[in-house]
Write a protein that holds these residues in place. Structure first.
Motif, mmCIF file in Angstrom:
data_model
loop_
_atom_site.group_PDB
_atom_site.id
_atom_site.type_symbol
_atom_site.label_atom_id
_atom_site.label_comp_id
_atom_site.label_asym_id
_atom_site.label_seq_id
_atom_site.Cartn_x
_atom_site.Cartn_y
_atom_site.Cartn_z
ATOM 1 N N ASP A 319 1.574 12.580 -7.300
ATOM 2 C CA ASP A 319 2.262 11.651 -6.408
ATOM 3 C C ASP A 319 1.232 10.704 -5.809
ATOM 4 O OD1 ASP A 319 4.580 13.058 -6.872
ATOM 5 O OD2 ASP A 319 4.473 14.212 -5.029
ATOM 6 N N LEU A 320 1.707 9.556 -5.391
ATOM 7 C CA LEU A 320 0.849 8.549 -4.778
ATOM 8 C C LEU A 320 1.526 8.039 -3.519
ATOM 9 C CD1 LEU A 320 -1.853 7.070 -5.479
ATOM 10 C CD2 LEU A 320 -0.445 5.221 -6.392
ATOM 11 N N GLU A 321 0.791 8.052 -2.407
ATOM 12 C CA GLU A 321 1.347 7.514 -1.165
ATOM 13 C C GLU A 321 0.982 6.039 -1.061
ATOM 14 O OE1 GLU A 321 1.768 9.711 2.827
ATOM 15 O OE2 GLU A 321 -0.006 8.454 3.084
ATOM 16 N N LEU A 322 1.993 5.200 -0.874
ATOM 17 C CA LEU A 322 1.799 3.749 -0.870
ATOM 18 C C LEU A 322 2.330 3.131 0.416
ATOM 19 C CD1 LEU A 322 2.932 2.857 -4.499
ATOM 20 C CD2 LEU A 322 0.591 3.073 -3.646
ATOM 21 N N SER A 323 1.643 2.085 0.847
ATOM 22 C CA SER A 323 2.112 1.260 1.960
ATOM 23 C C SER A 323 2.547 -0.085 1.372
ATOM 24 C CB SER A 323 1.002 1.068 2.993
ATOM 25 O OG SER A 323 1.443 0.250 4.043
ATOM 26 N N ARG A 324 3.839 -0.176 1.094
ATOM 27 C CA ARG A 324 4.350 -1.416 0.503
ATOM 28 C C ARG A 324 4.498 -2.491 1.581
ATOM 29 N NH1 ARG A 324 8.001 2.288 -2.840
ATOM 30 N NH2 ARG A 324 7.437 1.892 -5.004
ATOM 31 N N GLY A 325 4.650 -3.750 1.142
ATOM 32 C CA GLY A 325 4.769 -4.830 2.108
ATOM 33 C C GLY A 325 5.403 -6.071 1.521
ATOM 34 N N ASP A 326 5.434 -7.116 2.327
ATOM 35 C CA ASP A 326 6.061 -8.382 1.938
ATOM 36 C C ASP A 326 5.049 -9.235 1.178
ATOM 37 O OD1 ASP A 326 7.814 -10.438 1.652
ATOM 38 O OD2 ASP A 326 7.753 -11.093 3.755
ATOM 39 N N TYR A 327 4.714 -8.778 -0.003
ATOM 40 C CA TYR A 327 3.753 -9.488 -0.854
ATOM 41 C C TYR A 327 4.015 -9.101 -2.303
ATOM 42 C CZ TYR A 327 1.419 -4.920 -0.810
ATOM 43 O OH TYR A 327 1.144 -3.579 -0.928
ATOM 44 N N VAL A 353 4.498 0.435 -10.875
ATOM 45 C CA VAL A 353 4.953 0.627 -9.500
ATOM 46 C C VAL A 353 5.007 -0.738 -8.836
ATOM 47 C CG1 VAL A 353 4.438 1.638 -7.247
ATOM 48 C CG2 VAL A 353 3.909 2.915 -9.333
ATOM 49 N N VAL A 354 6.125 -1.047 -8.189
ATOM 50 C CA VAL A 354 6.265 -2.297 -7.449
ATOM 51 C C VAL A 354 5.774 -2.083 -6.022
ATOM 52 C CG1 VAL A 354 7.888 -4.035 -6.598
ATOM 53 C CG2 VAL A 354 8.218 -3.017 -8.863
ATOM 54 N N LEU A 355 4.884 -2.961 -5.574
ATOM 55 C CA LEU A 355 4.341 -2.849 -4.227
ATOM 56 C C LEU A 355 5.116 -3.679 -3.210
ATOM 57 C CD1 LEU A 355 0.492 -2.982 -4.973
ATOM 58 C CD2 LEU A 355 1.930 -0.973 -4.576
ATOM 59 N N TYR A 356 6.029 -4.519 -3.669
ATOM 60 C CA TYR A 356 6.786 -5.375 -2.757
ATOM 61 C C TYR A 356 7.873 -4.586 -2.033
ATOM 62 C CZ TYR A 356 10.189 -8.828 -1.160
ATOM 63 O OH TYR A 356 11.066 -9.558 -0.405
ATOM 64 N N ASP A 357 7.941 -4.759 -0.735
ATOM 65 C CA ASP A 357 9.016 -4.201 0.085
ATOM 66 C C ASP A 357 9.036 -4.969 1.402
ATOM 67 O OD1 ASP A 357 10.832 -2.822 1.582
ATOM 68 O OD2 ASP A 357 9.825 -0.887 1.485
ATOM 69 N N PRO A 358 10.034 -5.797 1.639
ATOM 70 C CA PRO A 358 10.066 -6.591 2.884
ATOM 71 C C PRO A 358 10.156 -5.721 4.134
ATOM 72 C CG PRO A 358 12.159 -6.740 1.713
ATOM 73 C CD PRO A 358 11.197 -6.062 0.783
ATOM 74 N N ASN A 359 10.596 -4.461 3.985
ATOM 75 C CA ASN A 359 10.673 -3.559 5.137
ATOM 76 C C ASN A 359 9.342 -2.867 5.435
ATOM 77 O OD1 ASN A 359 13.468 -4.002 5.617
ATOM 78 N ND2 ASN A 359 13.948 -2.625 3.905
ATOM 79 N N GLN A 360 8.372 -3.066 4.551
ATOM 80 C CA GLN A 360 7.011 -2.564 4.739
ATOM 81 C C GLN A 360 6.995 -1.059 5.029
ATOM 82 O OE1 GLN A 360 4.463 -5.113 7.104
ATOM 83 N NE2 GLN A 360 5.899 -6.809 6.951
ATOM 84 N N GLN A 361 7.634 -0.322 4.139
ATOM 85 C CA GLN A 361 7.749 1.122 4.317
ATOM 86 C C GLN A 361 6.583 1.876 3.672
ATOM 87 O OE1 GLN A 361 10.325 2.768 6.060
ATOM 88 N NE2 GLN A 361 10.677 0.662 6.724
ATOM 89 N N LEU A 362 6.199 2.975 4.306
ATOM 90 C CA LEU A 362 5.273 3.924 3.693
ATOM 91 C C LEU A 362 6.096 4.831 2.796
ATOM 92 C CD1 LEU A 362 2.219 4.712 3.902
ATOM 93 C CD2 LEU A 362 2.939 6.514 5.469
ATOM 94 N N ASP A 363 5.670 4.995 1.552
ATOM 95 C CA ASP A 363 6.497 5.698 0.580
ATOM 96 C C ASP A 363 5.630 6.578 -0.303
ATOM 97 O OD1 ASP A 363 8.755 6.455 -0.762
ATOM 98 O OD2 ASP A 363 8.871 4.665 -2.010
ATOM 99 N N GLN A 388 -4.065 -5.885 1.548
ATOM 100 C CA GLN A 388 -2.848 -5.220 2.046
ATOM 101 C C GLN A 388 -3.042 -3.727 2.264
ATOM 102 O OE1 GLN A 388 -0.282 -7.038 2.967
ATOM 103 N NE2 GLN A 388 -1.253 -8.923 2.213
ATOM 104 N N TRP A 389 -4.161 -3.174 1.814
ATOM 105 C CA TRP A 389 -4.450 -1.739 1.973
ATOM 106 C C TRP A 389 -3.255 -0.872 1.528
ATOM 107 C CZ3 TRP A 389 -9.381 -0.492 3.326
ATOM 108 C CH2 TRP A 389 -10.136 -1.489 3.934
ATOM 109 N N PRO A 390 -2.823 -1.010 0.275
ATOM 110 C CA PRO A 390 -1.568 -0.362 -0.119
ATOM 111 C C PRO A 390 -1.666 1.120 -0.495
ATOM 112 C CG PRO A 390 -2.435 -1.655 -1.939
ATOM 113 C CD PRO A 390 -3.363 -1.893 -0.779
#
Length: 391
Positions: A319-327, A353-363, A388-390
């Motif tokens: 598994d990979l923990e990601l910090s997605r964002g508006d980018y 894996v898509v890093l875009y998420d306008p809600n900027q959720q940790l996933d 973005q430190w994803p």
């Protein structure tokens, strides 16, 4: 603190655990030995505050007392979990006030089957600590998984002292909804003394060094594979300096038992592989191309290629923990050179894996599942996502 005998400038510094224990005569009851707690809790607070004030820049880990579940560790008096929690709280508050990033270790409890006012079974004692609300005052549970006369894979049983008894300690933690605190093995090992030993009778089973070396290696292998909640494993002692010639503790000295020392050295110097567990981005099982930034357990993607991260791991999933964002950003992922089986694929068959998420959720993203149990290598190639430190 660095090992002055090691000329490798890239060598990792030693990490010290400061064990804060014993009370001077003026601060304890006259009837108790130096292992007894202070009469006034404030004296413990003043002491721990002074330690943190002086050494906060050098220490990260503080263990509060040692084996308070034995009378010998509690001033030769009746043991008292409630009193220990009060002592722990006093120490933790004062240390954290001066050193907010410090980690507090619960006292390493002695493994014992006794259940008397003088010596309490460590499982029962730990249960009492949770009931006395000890949880807010420690970050790490310390255990001492001695092997005694059993092989490391001997099953955990409440009526037996063996290496896997640590699993029962973890069970007590889970019974109190404490699955988040890690367990550290602050003393691990089997005793070995020469055949002609004429010193004091050891309170532990002793066996030839070759067998104890095999057991040590097996214990480390078992813990890495099956105990993702376990942090560091420490040997009991390096040498026999300071011990009397008839002290059976000499049988734990690594420098005196080459087969046991070689077992520790083998695992300590083996290529770093992530076994089951949770790892920060800075763990040495991850290999980054140039330009990545690592801070606060996160990784930031470089602007210029290559932008790759290779992760060596052992197990059946990743598994990979990601910090997605508006980018705009993607991770293209392979495992053992093939598309990662738990990810979607594009028309070209590449898993991503898509890093875009306008809600900027940790996933937490599932990368791979149902792999054969062996070592694997996942390779992540980043596209976009810099600054973005994803990860």
């Amino acid at each position: 603190i660095r090992d002055s005998s090691n000329n490798d400038h890239n060598a990792q510094p030693f990490k010290l655990i400061a064990v804060l224990q014993t009370t001077p005569a003026w601060a304890r009851k006259e009837t108790q030995s130096e292992t007894g707690p202070p009469v006034r809790l404030r004296d413990m607070g003043d002491f721990t505050r002074a330690v943190a004030s002086r050494y906060a820049n050098q220490l990260d880990f503080y263990q509060i007392w040692h084996e308070p579940n034995l009378s010998a560790g509690w001033g030769n008096a009746f043991v008292n979990p409630d009193e220990y929690v009060a002592l722990l709280r006093e120490a933790a508050i004062n240390i954290r006030d001066l050193d907010p990033t410090a980690y507090i270790l619960l006292a390493a409890l002695a493994p014992t089957l006794e259940q008397t006012p003088l010596n309490q079974n460590e499982l029962h004692y730990l249960d009492r600590l949770y009931l006395a609300n000890a949880a807010p005052w420690f970050d790490i549970v310390a255990v001492q998984p001695y092997g005694f006369e059993y092989d490391p894979d001997d099953p955990a049983r409440a009526d037996r002292l063996n290496f896997r008894r640590t699993e029962l300690v973890r069970g007590v933690m889970l019974a109190h909804d404490d699955g988040g605190s890690p367990v550290w093995a602050t003393a691990t090992g089997w005793n070995t003394l020469p055949d002609n030993w004429d010193g004091l009778k050891p309170p532990w089973f002793t066996a030839p060094a070759a067998l104890q070396g095999q057991r040590t290696s097996g214990a480390i292998r078992l813990a890495r594979r099956h105990w993702p909640w376990l942090g560091p494993m420490l040997a009991v002692r390096w040498d026999s300096a300071g011990l009397a010639t008839d002290d059976p503790t000499r049988g734990f000295a690594l420098s005196d038992t080459p087969p046991v020392l070689r077992a520790w050295q083998f695992w300590a110097t083996a290529p770093v592989v992530a076994t089951p567990g949770y790892y920060p981005s800075s763990h040495n099982s991850g290999h980054y191309s140039n330009g990545w930034r690592l801070a606060l357990d996160r990784a930031d993607i470089p602007r210029e290629p290559p932008r790759t991260l290779a992760i060596n791991f052992e197990g059946t999933q990743l598994d990979l923990e990601l910090s997605r964002g508006d980018y705009r950003g993607y991770l293209w992922v392979t495992v053992d050179g093939q598309p990662a089986n738990a990810l979607p694929r594009n028309d070209a068959g590449q898993s991503y894996v898509v890093l875009y998420d306008p809600n900027q959720q940790l996933d937490v993203v599932k990368i791979a599942r149902d792999l054969p149990w062996r070592q694997h290598t996942a390779v992540l190639e980043a596209e976009g996502g810099w600054e973005q430190w994803p990860i």
